[in-house]
Enzyme design. Structure first.
Site, PDB file in Angstrom:
ATOM      1  N   ASP A 146      -3.514  -2.115   3.567  1.00 12.82           N
ATOM      2  CA  ASP A 146      -4.554  -1.102   3.730  1.00 12.82           C
ATOM      3  C   ASP A 146      -5.444  -1.501   4.911  1.00 12.82           C
ATOM      4  O   ASP A 146      -5.057  -1.307   6.061  1.00 12.82           O
ATOM      5  CB  ASP A 146      -5.316  -1.000   2.397  1.00 12.82           C
ATOM      6  CG  ASP A 146      -6.332   0.108   2.345  1.00 12.82           C
ATOM      7  OD1 ASP A 146      -6.165   1.108   3.052  1.00 12.82           O
ATOM      8  OD2 ASP A 146      -7.307  -0.011   1.582  1.00 12.82           O
ATOM      9  N   LYS A 168      -1.581  -8.557  -8.868  1.00 10.50           N
ATOM     10  CA  LYS A 168      -0.459  -8.278  -9.746  1.00 10.50           C
ATOM     11  C   LYS A 168       0.400  -7.168  -9.165  1.00 10.50           C
ATOM     12  O   LYS A 168       1.507  -6.905  -9.625  1.00 10.50           O
ATOM     13  CB  LYS A 168      -0.968  -7.817 -11.128  1.00 10.50           C
ATOM     14  CG  LYS A 168      -1.918  -8.776 -11.787  1.00 10.50           C
ATOM     15  CD  LYS A 168      -2.530  -8.097 -13.039  1.00 10.50           C
ATOM     16  CE  LYS A 168      -3.735  -8.872 -13.496  1.00 10.50           C
ATOM     17  NZ  LYS A 168      -4.551  -8.090 -14.428  1.00 10.50           N
ATOM     18  N   GLY A 169      -0.160  -6.482  -8.179  1.00  2.63           N
ATOM     19  CA  GLY A 169       0.434  -5.235  -7.696  1.00  2.63           C
ATOM     20  C   GLY A 169       1.851  -5.347  -7.160  1.00  2.63           C
ATOM     21  O   GLY A 169       2.615  -4.388  -7.212  1.00  2.63           O
ATOM     22  N   LYS A 222      -0.948   1.899   4.936  1.00  4.56           N
ATOM     23  CA  LYS A 222      -1.884   2.964   5.329  1.00  4.56           C
ATOM     24  C   LYS A 222      -2.454   2.585   6.696  1.00  4.56           C
ATOM     25  O   LYS A 222      -3.565   2.032   6.777  1.00  4.56           O
ATOM     26  CB  LYS A 222      -3.051   3.037   4.337  1.00  4.56           C
ATOM     27  CG  LYS A 222      -2.751   3.643   3.000  1.00  4.56           C
ATOM     28  CD  LYS A 222      -4.089   3.780   2.245  1.00  4.56           C
ATOM     29  CE  LYS A 222      -3.923   3.876   0.776  1.00  4.56           C
ATOM     30  NZ  LYS A 222      -5.196   3.755   0.045  1.00  4.56           N
ATOM     31  N   ASP A 226      -2.427  -0.121  -9.463  1.00  5.19           N
ATOM     32  CA  ASP A 226      -3.246   0.278 -10.610  1.00  5.19           C
ATOM     33  C   ASP A 226      -4.475   1.086 -10.229  1.00  5.19           C
ATOM     34  O   ASP A 226      -4.883   1.134  -9.067  1.00  5.19           O
ATOM     35  CB  ASP A 226      -3.738  -0.969 -11.353  1.00  5.19           C
ATOM     36  CG  ASP A 226      -4.879  -1.664 -10.610  1.00  5.19           C
ATOM     37  OD1 ASP A 226      -4.726  -1.895  -9.389  1.00  5.19           O
ATOM     38  OD2 ASP A 226      -5.918  -1.943 -11.223  1.00  5.19           O
TER      39      ASP A 226
HETATM   40  P1  5GP Z   1      -6.468  -4.596   2.132  1.00 10.02           P
HETATM   41  O1  5GP Z   1      -7.032  -5.972   2.068  1.00 10.02           O
HETATM   42  O2  5GP Z   1      -5.268  -4.428   3.027  1.00 10.02           O
HETATM   43  O3  5GP Z   1      -7.535  -3.590   2.436  1.00 10.02           O
HETATM   44  O4  5GP Z   1      -6.105  -4.192   0.662  1.00 10.02           O
HETATM   45  C1  5GP Z   1      -4.969  -4.534   0.015  1.00 10.02           C
HETATM   46  C2  5GP Z   1      -5.195  -4.373  -1.454  1.00 10.02           C
HETATM   47  O5  5GP Z   1      -6.074  -3.280  -1.760  1.00 10.02           O
HETATM   48  C3  5GP Z   1      -3.895  -4.029  -2.141  1.00 10.02           C
HETATM   49  O6  5GP Z   1      -3.201  -5.178  -2.524  1.00 10.02           O
HETATM   50  C4  5GP Z   1      -4.356  -3.212  -3.328  1.00 10.02           C
HETATM   51  O7  5GP Z   1      -4.689  -4.092  -4.375  1.00 10.02           O
HETATM   52  C5  5GP Z   1      -5.628  -2.546  -2.857  1.00 10.02           C
HETATM   53  N1  5GP Z   1      -5.378  -1.141  -2.439  1.00 10.02           N
HETATM   54  C6  5GP Z   1      -5.475  -0.625  -1.209  1.00 10.02           C
HETATM   55  N2  5GP Z   1      -5.170   0.697  -1.211  1.00 10.02           N
HETATM   56  C7  5GP Z   1      -4.867   1.001  -2.489  1.00 10.02           C
HETATM   57  C8  5GP Z   1      -4.446   2.219  -3.128  1.00 10.02           C
HETATM   58  O8  5GP Z   1      -4.291   3.301  -2.547  1.00 10.02           O
HETATM   59  N3  5GP Z   1      -4.208   2.136  -4.466  1.00 10.02           N
HETATM   60  C9  5GP Z   1      -4.363   0.993  -5.176  1.00 10.02           C
HETATM   61  N4  5GP Z   1      -4.092   1.048  -6.469  1.00 10.02           N
HETATM   62  N5  5GP Z   1      -4.757  -0.167  -4.610  1.00 10.02           N
HETATM   63  C10 5GP Z   1      -4.999  -0.162  -3.274  1.00 10.02           C
END
Ligand code: 5GP
Length: 182
Positions: free
Chosen positions: A109, A39-40, A137, A165
């Site tokens: 991330d 939903k982000g 990040k 969230d």
């Molecule tokens: P990845 O698969 O790139 O590790 O993660 C992406 C997802 O992780 C994002 O869509 C989000 O939902 C969650 N996420 C990663 N870092 C953060 C953060 O600092 N805050 C929040 N709220 N969600 C994060």
């Protein structure tokens, strides 16, 4: 736990307008489809789409992580650490074949989620495929994936607001905020 502003709403709005202008230039004369990751990305997508002067449509895709997902408190203290076992909870509603697809995500991330989604969306054989991420990040990356349109690079902090969230709360904060780990 009081969220502290990391990126203020005016700065977000200015950067989103720049990205919108860039997408408008890159796809001049063509139609595009925004695919938002639920939903982000909902808030970023709605603001970005209004800054793009093109024939545009929307679709949404949903994902969740399998297995031992950390509790919100662990997430906050240990950082988000998905296992890489991502699963689709909602597929796109329309075929993306021969379309100009812009996948819209709140934050890049580890890169595991977008790597998984990129493979799924590329299997539709779109004409073009781009990733727009409001936040990045880079220090956390586990998979070599980069955004084509990135709003802001941020340090390894847990952020909320502007769609992001913590246990489903804070998505409606107008600024991107850090939730202190202590
Ligand atoms: P990845 O698969 O790139 O590790 O993660 C992406 C997802 O992780 C994002 O869509 C989000 O939902 C969650 N996420 C990663 N870092 C953060 C953060 O600092 N805050 C929040 N709220 N969600 C994060």
């Amino acid at each position: 736990m009081q969220p502290r502003i990391l990126i203020a709403r005016e700065k977000i709005a200015a950067r989103v307008a720049e990205i919108g202008a860039e997408i408008t230039r890159d796809f001049a004369g063509e139609a595009i489809i925004f695919v938002g990751v639920l939903k982000g990305a909902a808030i970023f997508l709605s603001d970005l789409a209004r800054q793009v002067r093109l024939d545009a449509t929307f679709d949404f895709i949903g994902v969740s992580s399998y297995g031992a997902r950390p509790t919100p408190a662990q997430e906050l203290h240990g950082g988000w650490d998905s296992t890489g076992e991502v699963r689709l909870t909602k597929d796109v509603d329309h075929s993306l074949r021969d379309k100009n697809v812009i996948l819209v995500e709140d934050i890049l991330d580890t890169g595991l989620t977008l790597t998984y989604l990129k493979d799924i969306l590329l299997s539709h054989q779109p004409k073009a495929f781009r990733i727009a991420a409001l936040l990045d990040k880079p220090s956390r990356r586990k998979k070599p994936i980069a955004g084509d349109y990135v709003g802001f690079s941020i340090p390894d902090e847990f952020v909320v607001g502007y769609g992001l969230d913590y246990a489903e709360r804070y998505r409606n904060l107008p600024d991107v905020c850090v939730l202190p780990r202590e």
